[in-house]
Design a protein around this motif. Structure first.
Motif, PDB file in Angstrom:
ATOM      1  N   PRO A   1       0.803  -1.224   0.000  1.00 24.76           N
ATOM      2  CA  PRO A   1       0.000   0.000   0.000  1.00 24.76           C
ATOM      3  C   PRO A   1       0.838   1.278   0.000  1.00 24.76           C
ATOM      4  O   PRO A   1       0.459   2.279  -0.620  1.00 24.76           O
ATOM      5  CB  PRO A   1      -0.825  -0.112   1.288  1.00 24.76           C
ATOM      6  CG  PRO A   1      -0.143  -1.104   2.125  1.00 24.76           C
ATOM      7  CD  PRO A   1       0.541  -2.042   1.184  1.00 24.76           C
ATOM      8  N   VAL A   2       1.977   1.237   0.690  1.00 20.76           N
ATOM      9  CA  VAL A   2       2.850   2.413   0.717  1.00 20.76           C
ATOM     10  C   VAL A   2       3.333   2.730  -0.700  1.00 20.76           C
ATOM     11  O   VAL A   2       3.319   3.881  -1.153  1.00 20.76           O
ATOM     12  CB  VAL A   2       4.035   2.180   1.685  1.00 20.76           C
ATOM     13  CG1 VAL A   2       5.171   3.145   1.402  1.00 20.76           C
ATOM     14  CG2 VAL A   2       3.568   2.312   3.133  1.00 20.76           C
ATOM     15  N   LEU A   3       3.716   1.675  -1.434  1.00 20.89           N
ATOM     16  CA  LEU A   3       4.161   1.869  -2.808  1.00 20.89           C
ATOM     17  C   LEU A   3       2.999   2.335  -3.693  1.00 20.89           C
ATOM     18  O   LEU A   3       3.147   3.208  -4.554  1.00 20.89           O
ATOM     19  CB  LEU A   3       4.753   0.572  -3.356  1.00 20.89           C
ATOM     20  CG  LEU A   3       5.277   0.632  -4.796  1.00 20.89           C
ATOM     21  CD1 LEU A   3       6.545   1.473  -4.879  1.00 20.89           C
ATOM     22  CD2 LEU A   3       5.541  -0.767  -5.342  1.00 20.89           C
ATOM     23  N   PHE A   4       1.845   1.768  -3.448  1.00 20.88           N
ATOM     24  CA  PHE A   4       0.633   2.106  -4.206  1.00 20.88           C
ATOM     25  C   PHE A   4       0.349   3.609  -4.125  1.00 20.88           C
ATOM     26  O   PHE A   4       0.205   4.306  -5.132  1.00 20.88           O
ATOM     27  CB  PHE A   4      -0.532   1.283  -3.635  1.00 20.88           C
ATOM     28  CG  PHE A   4      -1.814   1.350  -4.409  1.00 20.88           C
ATOM     29  CD1 PHE A   4      -1.820   1.491  -5.795  1.00 20.88           C
ATOM     30  CD2 PHE A   4      -3.042   1.264  -3.745  1.00 20.88           C
ATOM     31  CE1 PHE A   4      -3.014   1.523  -6.501  1.00 20.88           C
ATOM     32  CE2 PHE A   4      -4.234   1.300  -4.449  1.00 20.88           C
ATOM     33  CZ  PHE A   4      -4.220   1.445  -5.835  1.00 20.88           C
ATOM     34  N   ILE A   5       0.319   4.104  -2.911  1.00 19.18           N
ATOM     35  CA  ILE A   5       0.063   5.537  -2.702  1.00 19.18           C
ATOM     36  C   ILE A   5       1.177   6.383  -3.311  1.00 19.18           C
ATOM     37  O   ILE A   5       0.943   7.392  -3.968  1.00 19.18           O
ATOM     38  CB  ILE A   5      -0.100   5.848  -1.194  1.00 19.18           C
ATOM     39  CG1 ILE A   5      -1.534   5.533  -0.765  1.00 19.18           C
ATOM     40  CG2 ILE A   5       0.274   7.277  -0.864  1.00 19.18           C
ATOM     41  CD1 ILE A   5      -2.025   6.273   0.436  1.00 19.18           C
TER      42      ILE A   5
ATOM     43  N   LYS B   1       0.201   8.278   4.868  1.00 24.09           N
ATOM     44  CA  LYS B   1      -0.425   9.052   3.800  1.00 24.09           C
ATOM     45  C   LYS B   1      -1.859   8.591   3.647  1.00 24.09           C
ATOM     46  O   LYS B   1      -2.187   7.434   3.933  1.00 24.09           O
ATOM     47  CB  LYS B   1       0.321   8.844   2.478  1.00 24.09           C
ATOM     48  CG  LYS B   1       1.597   9.663   2.384  1.00 24.09           C
ATOM     49  CD  LYS B   1       2.264   9.508   1.043  1.00 24.09           C
ATOM     50  CE  LYS B   1       3.595  10.263   1.035  1.00 24.09           C
ATOM     51  NZ  LYS B   1       4.608   9.613   0.226  1.00 24.09           N
ATOM     52  N   SER B   2      -2.733   9.510   3.162  1.00 19.01           N
ATOM     53  CA  SER B   2      -4.118   9.101   2.974  1.00 19.01           C
ATOM     54  C   SER B   2      -4.525   9.251   1.516  1.00 19.01           C
ATOM     55  O   SER B   2      -3.918  10.009   0.754  1.00 19.01           O
ATOM     56  CB  SER B   2      -5.044   9.924   3.876  1.00 19.01           C
ATOM     57  OG  SER B   2      -5.183  11.208   3.320  1.00 19.01           O
ATOM     58  N   LEU B   3      -5.544   8.494   1.145  1.00 18.18           N
ATOM     59  CA  LEU B   3      -6.052   8.551  -0.225  1.00 18.18           C
ATOM     60  C   LEU B   3      -6.619   9.941  -0.540  1.00 18.18           C
ATOM     61  O   LEU B   3      -6.531  10.420  -1.664  1.00 18.18           O
ATOM     62  CB  LEU B   3      -7.136   7.490  -0.431  1.00 18.18           C
ATOM     63  CG  LEU B   3      -6.674   6.029  -0.352  1.00 18.18           C
ATOM     64  CD1 LEU B   3      -7.872   5.088  -0.402  1.00 18.18           C
ATOM     65  CD2 LEU B   3      -5.688   5.693  -1.462  1.00 18.18           C
ATOM     66  N   ASP B   4      -7.210  10.575   0.507  1.00 20.69           N
ATOM     67  CA  ASP B   4      -7.768  11.923   0.311  1.00 20.69           C
ATOM     68  C   ASP B   4      -6.690  12.908  -0.148  1.00 20.69           C
ATOM     69  O   ASP B   4      -6.938  13.770  -0.981  1.00 20.69           O
ATOM     70  CB  ASP B   4      -8.388  12.439   1.625  1.00 20.69           C
ATOM     71  CG  ASP B   4      -9.690  11.712   1.914  1.00 20.69           C
ATOM     72  OD1 ASP B   4     -10.315  11.236   0.927  1.00 20.69           O
ATOM     73  OD2 ASP B   4     -10.062  11.603   3.095  1.00 20.69           O
ATOM     74  N   MET B   5      -5.479  12.735   0.420  1.00 29.15           N
ATOM     75  CA  MET B   5      -4.399  13.664   0.100  1.00 29.15           C
ATOM     76  C   MET B   5      -4.100  13.720  -1.390  1.00 29.15           C
ATOM     77  O   MET B   5      -3.734  14.757  -1.926  1.00 29.15           O
ATOM     78  CB  MET B   5      -3.112  13.272   0.834  1.00 29.15           C
ATOM     79  CG  MET B   5      -3.068  13.730   2.278  1.00 29.15           C
ATOM     80  SD  MET B   5      -1.853  12.784   3.213  1.00 29.15           S
ATOM     81  CE  MET B   5      -0.333  13.297   2.419  1.00 29.15           C
TER      82      MET B   5
ATOM     83  N   SER C   1      -7.484   0.590   1.079  1.00 26.11           N
ATOM     84  CA  SER C   1      -8.699   1.041   0.412  1.00 26.11           C
ATOM     85  C   SER C   1      -9.843   1.224   1.392  1.00 26.11           C
ATOM     86  O   SER C   1     -10.652   2.131   1.255  1.00 26.11           O
ATOM     87  CB  SER C   1      -9.118   0.031  -0.662  1.00 26.11           C
ATOM     88  OG  SER C   1      -8.032  -0.274  -1.495  1.00 26.11           O
ATOM     89  N   TYR C   2      -9.885   0.351   2.397  1.00 27.46           N
ATOM     90  CA  TYR C   2     -10.984   0.447   3.354  1.00 27.46           C
ATOM     91  C   TYR C   2     -10.760   1.586   4.344  1.00 27.46           C
ATOM     92  O   TYR C   2     -11.655   2.396   4.602  1.00 27.46           O
ATOM     93  CB  TYR C   2     -11.138  -0.880   4.100  1.00 27.46           C
ATOM     94  CG  TYR C   2     -12.317  -0.867   5.035  1.00 27.46           C
ATOM     95  CD1 TYR C   2     -13.603  -1.060   4.552  1.00 27.46           C
ATOM     96  CD2 TYR C   2     -12.144  -0.624   6.400  1.00 27.46           C
ATOM     97  CE1 TYR C   2     -14.697  -1.017   5.387  1.00 27.46           C
ATOM     98  CE2 TYR C   2     -13.229  -0.569   7.247  1.00 27.46           C
ATOM     99  CZ  TYR C   2     -14.506  -0.778   6.744  1.00 27.46           C
ATOM    100  OH  TYR C   2     -15.585  -0.727   7.581  1.00 27.46           O
ATOM    101  N   MET C   3      -9.538   1.656   4.877  1.00 31.66           N
ATOM    102  CA  MET C   3      -9.250   2.649   5.908  1.00 31.66           C
ATOM    103  C   MET C   3      -8.962   4.019   5.313  1.00 31.66           C
ATOM    104  O   MET C   3      -9.106   5.037   5.986  1.00 31.66           O
ATOM    105  CB  MET C   3      -8.023   2.235   6.739  1.00 31.66           C
ATOM    106  CG  MET C   3      -8.025   0.805   7.208  1.00 31.66           C
ATOM    107  SD  MET C   3      -9.056   0.545   8.648  1.00 31.66           S
ATOM    108  CE  MET C   3      -7.948   1.091   9.909  1.00 31.66           C
ATOM    109  N   GLY C   4      -8.480   4.044   4.068  1.00 27.57           N
ATOM    110  CA  GLY C   4      -8.148   5.310   3.434  1.00 27.57           C
ATOM    111  C   GLY C   4      -6.761   5.817   3.754  1.00 27.57           C
ATOM    112  O   GLY C   4      -6.330   6.823   3.205  1.00 27.57           O
ATOM    113  N   THR C   5      -6.035   5.142   4.636  1.00 22.85           N
ATOM    114  CA  THR C   5      -4.668   5.589   4.948  1.00 22.85           C
ATOM    115  C   THR C   5      -3.693   4.418   4.937  1.00 22.85           C
ATOM    116  O   THR C   5      -4.088   3.269   5.133  1.00 22.85           O
ATOM    117  CB  THR C   5      -4.577   6.225   6.354  1.00 22.85           C
ATOM    118  OG1 THR C   5      -5.024   5.267   7.307  1.00 22.85           O
ATOM    119  CG2 THR C   5      -5.389   7.485   6.464  1.00 22.85           C
ATOM    120  N   SER C   6      -2.438   4.750   4.676  1.00 20.80           N
ATOM    121  CA  SER C   6      -1.394   3.727   4.807  1.00 20.80           C
ATOM    122  C   SER C   6      -0.300   4.304   5.676  1.00 20.80           C
ATOM    123  O   SER C   6      -0.098   5.517   5.717  1.00 20.80           O
ATOM    124  CB  SER C   6      -0.819   3.379   3.437  1.00 20.80           C
ATOM    125  OG  SER C   6       0.094   4.380   3.026  1.00 20.80           O
TER     126      SER C   6
END
Lengths: 320, 518
Positions: A74-78, A140-144, A233-238
């Motif tokens: 997930p860190v790489l994904f973001i 980091k968050s998906l919102d960012m 994806s569920y939590m929105g943050t990594s």
């Protein structure tokens, strides 16, 4: 009747029911549909990792690095998405890194013949380091990066099938079914049992034992990374520290589910129930307002009891 | 110290033991007198090892009594037996030693160790004591050496030193000389004789008849789990003893050649081995040919190199020089997978090495051909179960269902399973290492018949290693004798037809004896 008791899953199924009965007596909120769905949703991340660990442990190996792989993907994904990579490409690359990490583990273990327990302790630290390096240490968050409403995020985490069933549950069920098919219906599954049961005999039957193990290591890596991305994806943050300790939860769930530590025997359904028991207990402790500080200790105690029920009691029944 | 040598020390009274339906011992009764060296002989499967294991507390007898100094004893564990003063030196010494520890550590292991204070080992005292014990046996050995680094002979002598320390009243030695050189054997015999003078009693088990005659006072013969006789070792000759062990009638009677109806192509060589050498496996200049459809018997004793030769042909071990030709082409087999690809299969001496005890009968049939039973990795269940049913019928394996757990099969049925594992594959050569070891007589006949059928119907060639020579005579087209890593003699097809057990037996021991003199 005898046949049912011989099955590896029976013990863990009964343990699950017993624990459920105790909790529902203590708390009336436990036994309702939305709470059960909630437990399943909480099971999904651990359950997906447990499936890989079960395959690997049946073939006689361990992987302690999955908690780190769980963070790296997930860190790489973001990170990739924040560099303007298309979401789908970022997803594929992040899943591939899990496969690569598994390949590295498998390659070192089969080449050096050093026990996978210690090799993966080493890679656990290396992979955690990779997560820290990629993220710079920050969550980091998906919102960012403005992708939290992307359809892939919905499909992986926040969406609900029929507006009701959270998508992580769907993924969990899908992966349980696939892993069950692989283990019970394919040549790879057969070879996994053979390698874990008697590696010399497997070699003498012409089975490429190293290949079997490497494939299982890669599967474990893939599923750990996938579970990490579901979690994101569920939590929105990594965060680079997420998932630490999950490797032990997954091994506990696998063993509670009837898989032999030495390999050669095990069950996907059992491992799924094992993962479910872990979430069930956590849920029960929360519902009964047990102090957070006591929860971990209580969980540990119940794991031991569940393993004893499954291995000691049912070993005797199975022999009959 | 020396008591009246007419006192009975250890007495077996109608001792019986059954394993998985196989009667290993049937009402065996005999006694060992104080201060004598008592020999115990018999063929493989005669019950020698079972008897020793009962004495050592590893197995319990089903019925019958063991009397030690006239009192009945029951050993439930090796500790019980050791406490009573019985010390067993097993055949494979390395299995009961802690190879990572020193000689002194191993001598005192599990005894009241020499300590200073309550907890601290007194190494100096231990080492001195160990040196002293070893010197008593006439050995100069540094007790601080790791026991895994010293020779098998010295390992064995360390165990004897331990027996001495424990004040054993009877020492049981199971095939103590298989790993020893002639000089080491002489030395061991000297020590045994010296200890006998000091009052220790020995039960000496060996299949080397010349040794038995050299060292013992009395000899007990077992056959098929039954007691045959105990004889005084005065003027006993090798032929007399051999005929007692094998059975007079069997020895002189011309054996029923099960192989009579068997045919092979005499002018068609499938496998040829030329000047094969391996220093590590102690094989020297092995050269032989295997013809198409032939059953080639290899007669040799334990440690003769027979298992090692097969392990090379199956790619488990490597060799230093020499060539292996398959259908006149040089092949280089580096692992078992390549051996199987070249059409070579192996039935191992130790069944446990090849069995998947975690799986069922049907799963144990398929591992070699599992990829052929599947489409794109998806196992075809009909073929899978069909195959198991077919071989269950064909080989007459009597089990309730093909999904019976492998663990619940008898030794004979396990071996049939391992044979059928190779049948559906496209192997052309089957290497068989003691394929009827530890199997009851009835199953032995069936397995041999299976092998012959297999060879007759599909033209498979076999290399058939056995230390039961009557079996070799029954099944082989030709026989090679292997001794100390050399192939020393060949009996051609013509000669095998006239060969009797007595001649084959004498030949094998003759070459062993000649080798040892060199």
């Amino acid at each position: 009747m005898k046949k049912i008791f011989r099955r590896l899953e029976t013990g863990v199924f009964i343990a699950m029911l017993l624990i459920g009965i105790v909790i529902s007596i203590l708390s009336p909120k436990f036994l309702n549909f939305s709470n059960i769905l909630n437990i399943l949703r909480q099971t999904s991340v651990l359950g997906i990792m447990t499936m890989g660990i079960t395959l690997l442990m049946i073939s006689g190996e361990f992987d302690l690095s999955i908690g780190s792989t769980f963070a790296v993907a997930p860190v790489l994904f973001i990170d990739l998405m924040s560099r303007e990579f298309p979401v789908i490409l970022a997803l594929i690359l992040s899943l591939l890194i899990g496969v690569l990490f598994g390949l590295i583990n498998g390659f070192i273990v089969t080449r050096t013949k050093v026990h996978s327990f210690i090799i993966t302790v080493g890679t656990m630290m290396i992979y955690r380091g990779v997560a820290l390096i990629i993220s710079g240490g920050w969550p980091k968050s998906l919102d960012m990066i403005g992708v939290s409403n992307h359809f892939i995020m919905k499909a992986l985490g926040q969406g609900k099938l029929f507006g009701y069933i959270p998508s992580p549950i769907i993924w969990l069920i899908l992966i349980v079914v696939i892993c069950w098919i692989v283990l019970e219906k394919t040549t790879h599954g057969f070879k996994t049992f053979a390698v874990g049961g008697n590696i010399e005999a497997a070699k003498m039957s012409g089975i490429n034992t190293d290949m079997v193990k490497i494939i299982n290591f890669m599967t474990v890596g893939f599923l750990a990374g996938f579970a990490g991305i579901i979690s994101l994806s569920y939590m929105g943050t990594s965060s680079p520290t997420m998932g630490s300790g999950y490797e032990l939860d997954a091994i506990a769930a696998t063993v509670v589910g009837g898989t032999a530590i030495a390999g050669g025997a095990g069950s996907i359904i059992g491992a799924f129930l094992g993962a479910f028991i872990l979430s069930e207990i956590r849920n029960g402790l929360v519902l009964n307002m047990v102090d957070v500080y006591y929860q971990e200790a209580a969980l540990g105690a119940v794991i031991i009891i569940a393993v004893i029920i499954n291995t000691q009691l049912f070993r005797r029944l199975r022999k009959k | 110290m020396k008591k009246n040598s007419n006192d009975v020390l250890l007495e077996f009274n109608k001792v019986s033991k059954k394993f998985d339906g196989v009667q290993a011992l049937k009402e065996v009764s005999f006694s060992i007198k104080e201060g004598e060296i008592h020999g115990l002989v018999g063929e493989n499967g005669a019950g020698k090892s079972t008897l020793i294991k009962i004495c050592a507390g590893i197995h319990n007898s089903d019925s019958g009594k063991i009397l030690l100094n006239g009192k009945e004893v029951i050993f439930n564990s090796p500790v019980d037996s050791e406490k009573a003063g019985i010390r067993v030196v097993h055949q494979e010494v390395s299995r009961i030693l802690c190879l990572n520890l020193s000689v002194a550590d191993n001598i005192f292991l599990g005894t009241n160790l020499e300590t200073s204070g309550l907890f601290f080992l007194n190494r100096k005292k231990m080492n001195n004591k160990a040196s002293e014990l070893l010197k008593n046996l006439g050995i100069n050995l540094n007790p601080e050496l790791k026991i895994g680094d010293i020779s098998p002979a010295l390992q064995q002598l360390s165990l004897i030193a331990r027996a001495f320390y424990l004040k054993a009243i009877i020492i049981i030695m199971d095939e103590p000389t298989t790993a020893l050189s002639l000089k080491e054997i002489d030395n061991l015999f000297g020590i045994i004789k010296k200890m006998k003078e000091e009052g220790t009693t020995f039960l000496f088990v060996s299949h080397k008849i010349n040794e038995i005659i050299e060292i013992t006072d009395k000899i007990t013969v077992l056959k098929d789990g039954r007691y045959v006789d105990t004889i005084e070792n005065k003027n006993v000759s090798i032929p007399t003893l051999t005929s007692m062990i094998i059975g007079e009638s069997k020895l002189n009677k011309k054996l029923d050649k099960e192989v009579e109806s068997h045919h092979f192509q005499r002018d068609n060589i499938i496998l040829e081995v030329k000047n094969l050498n391996s220093r590590e496996l102690k094989l020297k200049n092995i050269t032989f040919q295997l013809y198409k459809g032939e059953i080639l018997g290899i007669a040799g004793l334990l440690g003769s190199g027979r298992t090692e030769l097969l392990s090379i042909l199956f790619g488990i071990n490597s060799y230093e020089s020499g060539k292996i030709f398959l259908n006149n082409k040089v092949i280089n087999i580096r692992n078992s997978r390549q051996a199987i690809k070249n059409g070579i299969g192996l039935i191992t001496e130790e069944r446990s090495m090849a069995l998947f005890n975690n799986l069922n009968f049907n799963d144990n049939i398929v591992p070699v051909i599992i990829d052929k039973l599947a489409n794109w990795g998806w196992i075809d269940n009909v073929k899978y179960t069909g195959l198991a049913k077919k071989y269950k019928e064909l080989l007459g394996i009597s089990i309730p269902s093909v999904k019976t757990s492998m663990l619940s099969l008898s030794g004979g049925n396990q071996q049939k399973t391992l044979i059928s594992r190779w049948l559906p594959s496209n192997i052309r050569i089957l290497l068989c290492d003691e394929p009827t070891k530890g199997i009851d007589v009835g199953s032995k006949v069936e397995i041999r018949r299976n092998m012959l059928d297999l060879s007759n119907h599909s033209g498979i060639s076999m290399i058939y290693v056995s230390s039961e020579f009557d079996e070799l005579l029954k099944i082989s087209d030709r026989i090679l004798i292997i001794s100390r890593g050399n192939i020393v003699k060949e009996f051609t097809n013509h000669e095998v037809k006239k060969l009797t057990l007595k001649i084959l037996n004498d030949e094998v021991y003759k070459y062993t004896a000649i080798d040892e003199k060199i």
